[in-house]
Design a protein around this motif. Structure first.
Motif, PDB file in Angstrom:
ATOM      1  N   GLY A 269       7.710  -3.608  -1.795  1.00  0.00           N
ATOM      2  CA  GLY A 269       7.979  -5.004  -2.108  1.00  0.00           C
ATOM      3  C   GLY A 269       7.271  -6.006  -1.231  1.00  0.00           C
ATOM      4  N   GLY A 270       6.134  -5.645  -0.673  1.00  0.00           N
ATOM      5  CA  GLY A 270       5.418  -6.597   0.165  1.00  0.00           C
ATOM      6  C   GLY A 270       3.974  -6.202   0.376  1.00  0.00           C
ATOM      7  N   ILE A 271       3.181  -7.164   0.858  1.00  0.00           N
ATOM      8  CA  ILE A 271       1.773  -6.929   1.144  1.00  0.00           C
ATOM      9  C   ILE A 271       1.634  -6.043   2.378  1.00  0.00           C
ATOM     10  CG2 ILE A 271      -0.380  -8.042   1.859  1.00  0.00           C
ATOM     11  CD1 ILE A 271       0.479 -10.511   0.318  1.00  0.00           C
ATOM     12  N   LEU A 272       0.682  -5.138   2.335  1.00  0.00           N
ATOM     13  CA  LEU A 272       0.310  -4.365   3.518  1.00  0.00           C
ATOM     14  C   LEU A 272      -0.794  -5.136   4.224  1.00  0.00           C
ATOM     15  CD1 LEU A 272       0.348  -1.964   5.373  1.00  0.00           C
ATOM     16  CD2 LEU A 272      -1.021  -0.694   3.712  1.00  0.00           C
ATOM     17  N   ASN A 273      -0.433  -5.806   5.305  1.00  0.00           N
ATOM     18  CA  ASN A 273      -1.367  -6.675   6.020  1.00  0.00           C
ATOM     19  C   ASN A 273      -1.807  -5.988   7.306  1.00  0.00           C
ATOM     20  OD1 ASN A 273      -2.838  -8.742   7.126  1.00  0.00           O
ATOM     21  ND2 ASN A 273      -1.108 -10.107   7.479  1.00  0.00           N
TER      22      ASN A 273
ATOM     23  N   THR B  58       3.206  -4.027  -9.131  1.00  0.00           N
ATOM     24  CA  THR B  58       2.804  -5.435  -9.111  1.00  0.00           C
ATOM     25  C   THR B  58       1.318  -5.636  -9.373  1.00  0.00           C
ATOM     26  OG1 THR B  58       2.432  -5.335  -6.729  1.00  0.00           O
ATOM     27  CG2 THR B  58       4.620  -6.019  -7.463  1.00  0.00           C
ATOM     28  N   GLN B  59       0.522  -4.635  -9.106  1.00  0.00           N
ATOM     29  CA  GLN B  59      -0.930  -4.708  -9.233  1.00  0.00           C
ATOM     30  C   GLN B  59      -1.472  -5.982  -8.578  1.00  0.00           C
ATOM     31  OE1 GLN B  59      -3.087  -4.880 -12.977  1.00  0.00           O
ATOM     32  NE2 GLN B  59      -3.828  -2.813 -12.657  1.00  0.00           N
ATOM     33  N   ALA B  60      -1.363  -6.035  -7.261  1.00  0.00           N
ATOM     34  CA  ALA B  60      -1.755  -7.215  -6.495  1.00  0.00           C
ATOM     35  C   ALA B  60      -3.193  -7.085  -5.996  1.00  0.00           C
ATOM     36  CB  ALA B  60      -0.803  -7.407  -5.320  1.00  0.00           C
ATOM     37  N   ALA B  61      -3.670  -8.125  -5.328  1.00  0.00           N
ATOM     38  CA  ALA B  61      -5.058  -8.182  -4.880  1.00  0.00           C
ATOM     39  C   ALA B  61      -5.270  -7.352  -3.621  1.00  0.00           C
ATOM     40  CB  ALA B  61      -5.457  -9.622  -4.608  1.00  0.00           C
ATOM     41  N   ILE B  62      -6.495  -6.865  -3.464  1.00  0.00           N
ATOM     42  CA  ILE B  62      -6.925  -6.194  -2.245  1.00  0.00           C
ATOM     43  C   ILE B  62      -8.086  -6.997  -1.661  1.00  0.00           C
ATOM     44  CG2 ILE B  62      -7.969  -4.109  -1.266  1.00  0.00           C
ATOM     45  CD1 ILE B  62      -6.461  -2.474  -3.323  1.00  0.00           C
TER      46      ILE B  62
ATOM     47  N   VAL C 119      -0.942   1.973   0.785  1.00  0.00           N
ATOM     48  CA  VAL C 119      -0.352   1.522  -0.469  1.00  0.00           C
ATOM     49  C   VAL C 119       0.495   0.292  -0.193  1.00  0.00           C
ATOM     50  CG1 VAL C 119       1.104   2.135  -2.438  1.00  0.00           C
ATOM     51  CG2 VAL C 119      -0.241   3.911  -1.299  1.00  0.00           C
ATOM     52  N   GLY C 120       0.271  -0.774  -0.953  1.00  0.00           N
ATOM     53  CA  GLY C 120       1.071  -1.970  -0.778  1.00  0.00           C
ATOM     54  C   GLY C 120       0.980  -2.880  -1.982  1.00  0.00           C
ATOM     55  N   ASP C 121       1.888  -3.843  -2.064  1.00  0.00           N
ATOM     56  CA  ASP C 121       1.808  -4.861  -3.106  1.00  0.00           C
ATOM     57  C   ASP C 121       0.727  -5.855  -2.688  1.00  0.00           C
ATOM     58  OD1 ASP C 121       3.860  -3.560  -4.348  1.00  0.00           O
ATOM     59  OD2 ASP C 121       5.409  -4.964  -3.723  1.00  0.00           O
ATOM     60  N   GLY C 122      -0.482  -5.355  -2.684  1.00  0.00           N
ATOM     61  CA  GLY C 122      -1.621  -6.050  -2.114  1.00  0.00           C
ATOM     62  C   GLY C 122      -1.930  -5.488  -0.741  1.00  0.00           C
ATOM     63  N   ILE C 123      -3.206  -5.436  -0.398  1.00  0.00           N
ATOM     64  CA  ILE C 123      -3.643  -4.953   0.910  1.00  0.00           C
ATOM     65  C   ILE C 123      -4.660  -5.950   1.461  1.00  0.00           C
ATOM     66  CG2 ILE C 123      -4.769  -3.089   2.194  1.00  0.00           C
ATOM     67  CD1 ILE C 123      -3.943  -1.194  -0.078  1.00  0.00           C
ATOM     68  N   THR C 124      -4.457  -6.379   2.694  1.00  0.00           N
ATOM     69  CA  THR C 124      -5.397  -7.320   3.309  1.00  0.00           C
ATOM     70  C   THR C 124      -5.773  -6.846   4.703  1.00  0.00           C
ATOM     71  OG1 THR C 124      -3.638  -8.704   4.255  1.00  0.00           O
ATOM     72  CG2 THR C 124      -4.408  -9.267   2.047  1.00  0.00           C
TER      73      THR C 124
END
Length: 204
Positions: free
Chosen positions: A14-18, A60-64, A33-38
């Motif tokens: 449930g969150g971005i992997l920052n 969620t298929q978020a941005a990387i 693996v994350g709801d987005g990776i930055t």
């Protein structure tokens, strides 16, 4: 920071992997693996000779967005995989000279655009995404395909010479303006380059 003597697997719920400015290094496979990776500029993700999987999370298929470098010396067909995300932007991706980089696949595509601010150095590029803009003059590839792009497809390859340039190892299909540039021969082998009614330019 530090080097794991084996592989590394990190996932969020449930969150971005920052990653931020930190390093993730291992002497084995790295899975993030994350709801987005930055990652921020200066960060290093390095699997030594292991494979790297970056997954934007199917829920969620978020941005990387990778402003740091991502590297491995792996020469496998799964050396570098970025899947299941919207957009992908990266600063520097490197594999072994015979390794394969995957930007989305049929089961886990990238629904958004692929862009870069720094070079891609890999043996073979395959994928399934929307628009592809890989126009960095430092890109070095030996092979391309199969690749399906839901928009335009721009690839500049600086690898090779007058006799050896970019070889198609699968068909490339694009739904927009397509421009492929290599310093050497652009060899389709027996594969297709299909852009429909859109503009196609090949410089080789």
């Amino acid at each position: 920071n530090g080097t794991n003597p084996g592989g590394v697997s990190i996932s969020t719920t449930g969150g971005i992997l920052n990653v931020g400015t930190r390093d993730i290094t291992a002497n084995g496979d790295i899975t993030l693996v994350g709801d987005g990776i930055t990652s921020a500029a200066g960060s290093v993700i390095d699997a030594t000779g292991g494979d790297i999987l970056l997954d934007g999370n199917s829920s969620t298929q978020a941005a990387i967005a990778l402003a740091g470098s991502v590297a491995t010396t792996s020469n496998t067909a799964t050396a570098m995989r970025v899947v299941d995300a919207t957009t992908l932007s990266f600063a520097n991706i490197t594999t072994g000279s015979a390794g394969t980089t995957t930007f989305g696949n049929t089961a886990l595509p990238l629904s958004g655009a692929v862009t870069q601010t720094g070079p891609l150095s890999t043996g073979t590029l395959v994928g399934n995404s929307s628009t592809v803009t890989l126009n960095n003059a430092g890109n070095q590839l030996a092979n391309i395909g199969p690749y399906t792009a839901g928009g335009g497809f721009v690839l500049i390859d600086s690898n090779g010479d007058a006799t050896q340039g970019l070889t198609f190892t699968g068909s490339v299909t694009a739904a927009g303006t397509t421009n492929i540039t290599s310093p050497g021969l652009v060899d389709l082998q027996t594969h297709d380059l299909n852009v429909g009614a859109n503009t196609l330019t090949i410089n080789g």
